[in-house]
Design a protein around this motif. Structure first.
Motif, PDB file in Angstrom:
ATOM      1  N   ASN A   1       0.852  -1.197   0.000  1.00 57.80           N
ATOM      2  CA  ASN A   1       0.000   0.000   0.000  1.00 57.80           C
ATOM      3  C   ASN A   1       0.882   1.239   0.000  1.00 57.80           C
ATOM      4  N   GLY A   2       0.570   2.153  -0.881  1.00 54.30           N
ATOM      5  CA  GLY A   2       1.353   3.386  -0.940  1.00 54.30           C
ATOM      6  C   GLY A   2       2.654   3.265  -1.705  1.00 54.30           C
ATOM      7  N   ALA A   3       2.877   2.108  -2.333  1.00 54.27           N
ATOM      8  CA  ALA A   3       4.128   1.920  -3.070  1.00 54.27           C
ATOM      9  C   ALA A   3       4.138   2.717  -4.367  1.00 54.27           C
ATOM     10  N   GLY A   4       2.958   3.078  -4.871  1.00 53.83           N
ATOM     11  CA  GLY A   4       2.909   3.893  -6.084  1.00 53.83           C
ATOM     12  C   GLY A   4       2.312   3.176  -7.279  1.00 53.83           C
ATOM     13  N   LYS A   5       1.604   2.064  -7.035  1.00 54.48           N
ATOM     14  CA  LYS A   5       1.012   1.308  -8.144  1.00 54.48           C
ATOM     15  C   LYS A   5      -0.001   2.156  -8.906  1.00 54.48           C
ATOM     16  N   SER A   6      -0.904   2.775  -8.153  1.00 52.78           N
ATOM     17  CA  SER A   6      -1.944   3.573  -8.820  1.00 52.78           C
ATOM     18  C   SER A   6      -1.324   4.763  -9.536  1.00 52.78           C
ATOM     19  N   THR A   7      -0.324   5.361  -8.909  1.00 53.46           N
ATOM     20  CA  THR A   7       0.339   6.499  -9.539  1.00 53.46           C
ATOM     21  C   THR A   7       0.975   6.069 -10.854  1.00 53.46           C
TER      22      THR A   7
ATOM     23  N   GLU B   1      -6.605  -2.638  -8.950  1.00 53.12           N
ATOM     24  CA  GLU B   1      -7.412  -3.424  -8.011  1.00 53.12           C
ATOM     25  C   GLU B   1      -8.623  -4.019  -8.725  1.00 53.12           C
TER      26      GLU B   1
HETATM   27  N1  LIG Z   1      -2.469  13.478  -5.307  1.00 56.87           N
HETATM   28  C1  LIG Z   1      -1.498  13.139  -4.449  1.00 56.87           C
HETATM   29  N2  LIG Z   1      -0.920  14.087  -3.685  1.00 56.87           N
HETATM   30  C2  LIG Z   1       0.071  13.766  -2.835  1.00 56.87           C
HETATM   31  N3  LIG Z   1       0.549  12.545  -2.667  1.00 56.87           N
HETATM   32  C3  LIG Z   1       0.033  11.542  -3.392  1.00 56.87           C
HETATM   33  C4  LIG Z   1      -1.031  11.793  -4.324  1.00 56.87           C
HETATM   34  N4  LIG Z   1      -1.350  10.620  -4.918  1.00 56.87           N
HETATM   35  C5  LIG Z   1      -0.541   9.692  -4.368  1.00 56.87           C
HETATM   36  N5  LIG Z   1       0.295  10.243  -3.463  1.00 56.87           N
HETATM   37  C6  LIG Z   1       1.310   9.531  -2.689  1.00 56.87           C
HETATM   38  O1  LIG Z   1       1.992   8.661  -3.540  1.00 56.87           O
HETATM   39  C7  LIG Z   1       2.254   7.429  -2.906  1.00 56.87           C
HETATM   40  C8  LIG Z   1       1.746   6.289  -3.773  1.00 56.87           C
HETATM   41  O2  LIG Z   1       0.333   6.333  -3.838  1.00 56.87           O
HETATM   42  P1  LIG Z   1      -0.470   5.279  -4.715  1.00 56.87           P
HETATM   43  O3  LIG Z   1      -1.915   5.589  -4.609  1.00 56.87           O
HETATM   44  O4  LIG Z   1       0.113   5.240  -6.066  1.00 56.87           O
HETATM   45  O5  LIG Z   1      -0.158   3.921  -3.966  1.00 56.87           O
HETATM   46  P2  LIG Z   1      -0.694   2.466  -4.293  1.00 56.87           P
HETATM   47  O6  LIG Z   1       0.501   1.607  -4.515  1.00 56.87           O
HETATM   48  O7  LIG Z   1      -1.707   2.485  -5.354  1.00 56.87           O
HETATM   49  O8  LIG Z   1      -1.357   2.060  -2.916  1.00 56.87           O
HETATM   50  P3  LIG Z   1      -2.632   1.111  -2.642  1.00 56.87           P
HETATM   51  O9  LIG Z   1      -2.133  -0.285  -2.597  1.00 56.87           O
HETATM   52  O10 LIG Z   1      -3.099   1.554  -1.293  1.00 56.87           O
HETATM   53  O11 LIG Z   1      -3.632   1.355  -3.702  1.00 56.87           O
HETATM   54  C9  LIG Z   1       1.593   7.495  -1.540  1.00 56.87           C
HETATM   55  O12 LIG Z   1       2.609   7.722  -0.590  1.00 56.87           O
HETATM   56  C10 LIG Z   1       0.682   8.671  -1.618  1.00 56.87           C
HETATM   57  O13 LIG Z   1       0.658   9.338  -0.383  1.00 56.87           O
END
Ligand SMILES: Nc1ncnc2c1ncn2[C@@H]1O[C@H](COP(=O)(O)OP(=O)(O)OP(=O)(O)O)[C@@H](O)[C@H]1O
Ligand SMILES: [Mg+2]
Lengths: 223, 234, 214
Positions: free
Chosen positions: C40-46, C161
């Motif tokens: 979680n928070g690794a940046g997958k969605s980003t 997801e």
């Molecule tokens: N709009 C934003 N503004 C600031 N920080 C962001 C933003 N979007 C994402 N982040 C940060 O980027 C990092 C990665 O977020 P991301 O949503 O890509 O994680 P993820 O791997 O998809 O997590 P999850 O498994 O919970 O879906 C997180 O630390 C988050 O706090």
């Protein structure tokens, strides 16, 4: 050709959404009514001068538009639908579509304020219809143009409601000063040529604002 | 940078002393007397301070806009640091310009505020600076802050020509040199400033511009350090 | 068949001046599939949003090409499908209206009614097509997103997801979609579920500390 069709589809979507939810419309109508009523309370029996009425006309338009014109972007952001739009439409299409919708809304708004003014203020007599019509058109479009790009900016911020007029007002001052002057001319019954200076300003404002927004919008829209 | 610092200190010191100390004379003799400008008298000295400050205010805004534009191209946060540093300085200078102008207006035109076109312009610039910082504080991430405030600065900058070129021609102004400025209500810069006044005036213009550059580099360095420290602590 | 290729070079995206990920490089040819994994928070969605062109990278490039010819971002929109919990459709429109309106915004015209019918039957929403999306359960909304994503037969499908909020039957539908997409074009799945990651042949793992930083 297809770009026009796509842009129009976005306008249709926003218009239909607005007709369903009445979100912007309700805010606009209520704002117009309350602000005009407040002016009436304040003036009581006094007959306001045409100068004052021309000024108050645009004060009402400004504050009402600040209540409704940001919906177009804020609602996409609040409902989380902005991403869907980013995936299916190019920023240019989104900008032009949203601008057209806001132009329509603003023209309706200023039309409604005009009708209301004609009814409730005996001193509000449009003596030069031509000046007034051009002022109405250019003023509304210029206002919509500035309001649209600022709406796109504040949709990404977290204190949207208060920020909207704060950011819009300085940008709108040249427009407001000019429309107020030419509205005074319209009420005073001056001849059409007298307002050319104002029309030039309004027209260049519209061009500069819309052109600048068109070029910058992508940076606002895409994170 | 050292030369900028030294030169700005020397020039501003010179302007402070010369601008205030040189006496006025009805028929100025030599370098060390200023002419009396009818309607302005001693109040003319404000030109040496108010006008250069107002100029730097506009310069600071343009610089801020320019670096905002650069940020949008490069997406390098350093450009945003420069942009916001310049805007911060511009905001302070803008307040100074408003105060010096409005004090002068009180003594010359009889009230602190008259909605003369240039007063309106500086007021709008003040509002723009205020809005710029309000926007910045309402955005969550550094990138969004940099991006959106850059766009806002440019959009606001688009209205500047209206204030400089259009408004003063439409509305009769009180400002020296504006439309409707009848003889005696103020000096038109080019016509009535004596050569020695011009020396002081342009020294001041250069002095304040260098002062601005010096402070800007200081602020940028401080902002970079601050970011660096913040990075190491989180 | 269509030979689309995704080429990612030295990709990096910052939030608050810290890299969420950096130094990401890979290439993916159709037919092919890629799993993006990480905590979680690794940046997958980003990352997946950057790949879809919804947000920009801080540095680096994402390039799509077909037979060596680059595909512009505007053309890519016609080839891209995207499903995620944070992508919402319009609550005030019915399910079918959403599909029609969004298709018109994407391409200027509506898809054939049979296409809409097929997709809505595929996700089992055909008999609820006239109901407002606002009245849907979250699983139903997720199903509708699949119909929306697949309406234009995308060559690139991105799922973040993919099975969130879905029941067993819904998961089976997704698995069928995934199997078909892998053969047809490019599939990218962002997930922290190992069984979903196993759908894909290639993998990018995000360590969640901005690549090689720290
Ligand atoms: N709009 C934003 N503004 C600031 N920080 C962001 C933003 N979007 C994402 N982040 C940060 O980027 C990092 C990665 O977020 P991301 O949503 O890509 O994680 P993820 O791997 O998809 O997590 P999850 O498994 O919970 O879906 C997180 O630390 C988050 O706090
Ligand atoms: Mg995620």
């Amino acid at each position: 050709m297809s770009t026009i069709a796509r842009t129009w589809a976005l306008v249709v979507k926003d218009a239909r959404s607005e007709l369903r939810t009445r979100y912007a419309m309700n805010a606009l109508v209520m704002f117009v009514i309350t602000s005009v009523a407040t002016i009436l309370f304040a003036m009581r029996e006094d007959q306001a001068s045409p100068e004052l009425l021309a000024g108050m006309y645009w004060v009402v338009v400004f504050f009402s538009s600040m209540s409704g014109l940001s919906r177009i972007f804020v609602s996409e952001e609040e409902k989380g639908t902005a991403l869907a739009l980013q995936l299916i439409a190019s920023p240019k299409v989104v900008y032009v579509g949203k601008l057209l919708f806001n132009c329509g809304l603003t023209l309706l708004l200023t039309l409604a304020v005009t009708v209301l003014y004609l009814i409730v203020f005996p001193g509000f007599v449009v003596a030069s219809f031509d000046i007034f019509a051009v002022t109405w058109l250019l003023g509304s479009l210029g206002l919509a143009s500035a309001a649209t790009i600022i709406a796109a900016i504040i949709a990404r911020a977290n204190t949207r409601g208060t920020l909207y007029p704060v950011l819009s007002f300085p940008v709108l001052i040249p427009l407001l000063m000019t429309v107020m002057r030419s509205t005074i001319r319209a009420l005073a019954g001056e001849s059409f040529e007298n307002a050319f200076g104002e029309f030039q300003v309004l027209f260049s404002y519209l061009l500069v604002m819309t052109g600048g927004s068109y070029l910058l919008f992508e940076h606002v829209w895409k994170d | 940078m050292r030369i900028v610092k030294v030169l700005s200190i020397i020039l501003i010191t010179f302007v402070l002393i010369a601008g205030i100390a040189i006496p006025l004379a009805p028929a100025p003799q030599g370098l060390f007397e200023f002419p009396i400008i009818p309607g302005l008298e001693d109040k003319a000295r404000n030109i040496f301070y108010h006008v250069p400050i107002a100029w730097t205010t506009v310069l600071a805004f343009l610089v801020s806009m320019w670096y905002g534009y650069r940020y949008l191209r490069t997406r390098s946060i350093d450009d945003d640091l420069k942009s916001v540093s310049s805007a911060g300085l511009g905001f302070m200078l803008c307040i100074l310009a408003t105060v010096t102008g409005s004090l002068w207006a009180k003594f010359n035109w009889g009230s602190f505020w008259n909605w003369d076109p240039r007063e309106t312009s500086i007021f709008v610039l003040l509002l723009i600076y205020g809005a710029y910082f309000a926007l910045r504080s309402a955005l969550a991430s550094d990138e969004a802050r940099a991006r959106l405030s850059a766009v806002y600065a440019i959009i606001a900058g688009l209205t500047v020509p209206f204030f400089i070129f259009v408004l003063p021609r439409m509305v009769a102004g009180l400002h020296p040199g504006a439309k409707g400025d009848v003889d005696g209500s103020g000096p038109v810069l080019e016509f009535k400033m004596a050569p020695n006044m011009r020396v002081v005036f342009f020294s001041s213009l250069i002095g304040f511009t260098l002062f601005y550059i010096w402070l800007l580099t200081l602020r940028i360095r401080a902002a970079r350090l601050e970011h660096h420290v913040a990075d190491q602590h989180s | 068949m269509n030979g689309i290729r995704l080429q990612v070079t030295d990709l990096r995206r910052d939030f608050n001046r810290r890299p969420v990920f950096q130094g990401i490089s890979f290439a993916l040819d159709a037919p092919g599939s890629l799993a993006v994994t990480g905590l979680n928070g690794a940046g997958k969605s980003t990352l997946i949003k950057v790949l879809a062109g919804a947000i920009g990278p801080t540095t680096g490039t994402v390039a799509y090409q077909r037979a060596g010819v680059p595909i512009e971002i505007d053309a890519l929109r016609h080839e891209l499908g995207f499903v995620s919990p944070y992508l919402n459709l319009y609550d005030e429109f019915s399910a079918e209206e959403n599909l029609r309106l969004l298709s018109r915004i994407r391409s200027g015209n509506e898809p054939a009614s049979v296409t809409i019918e097929r997709r809505m039957k595929q996700v089992n929403l055909w008999n609820r097509r006239h109901d407002d999306v606002g009245t849907f359960s979250s699983g139903m909304k997720q199903r509708l997103k699949y119909a929306f994503a697949l309406l234009h037969e995308p060559t690139v499908l991105m799922l973040d997801e993919p099975t969130s909020n879905l029941d067993a039957e819904g998961i089976a539908v997704v698995e069928a979609i995934v199997a078909e997409q892998k053969e047809r074009g490019i599939l990218i799945v962002a997930t922290n579920d190992e069984s979903e990651a196993a759908w894909c042949t290639a993998r990018v793992h995000l360590s969640g500390s901005g690549g090689n930083k720290r």
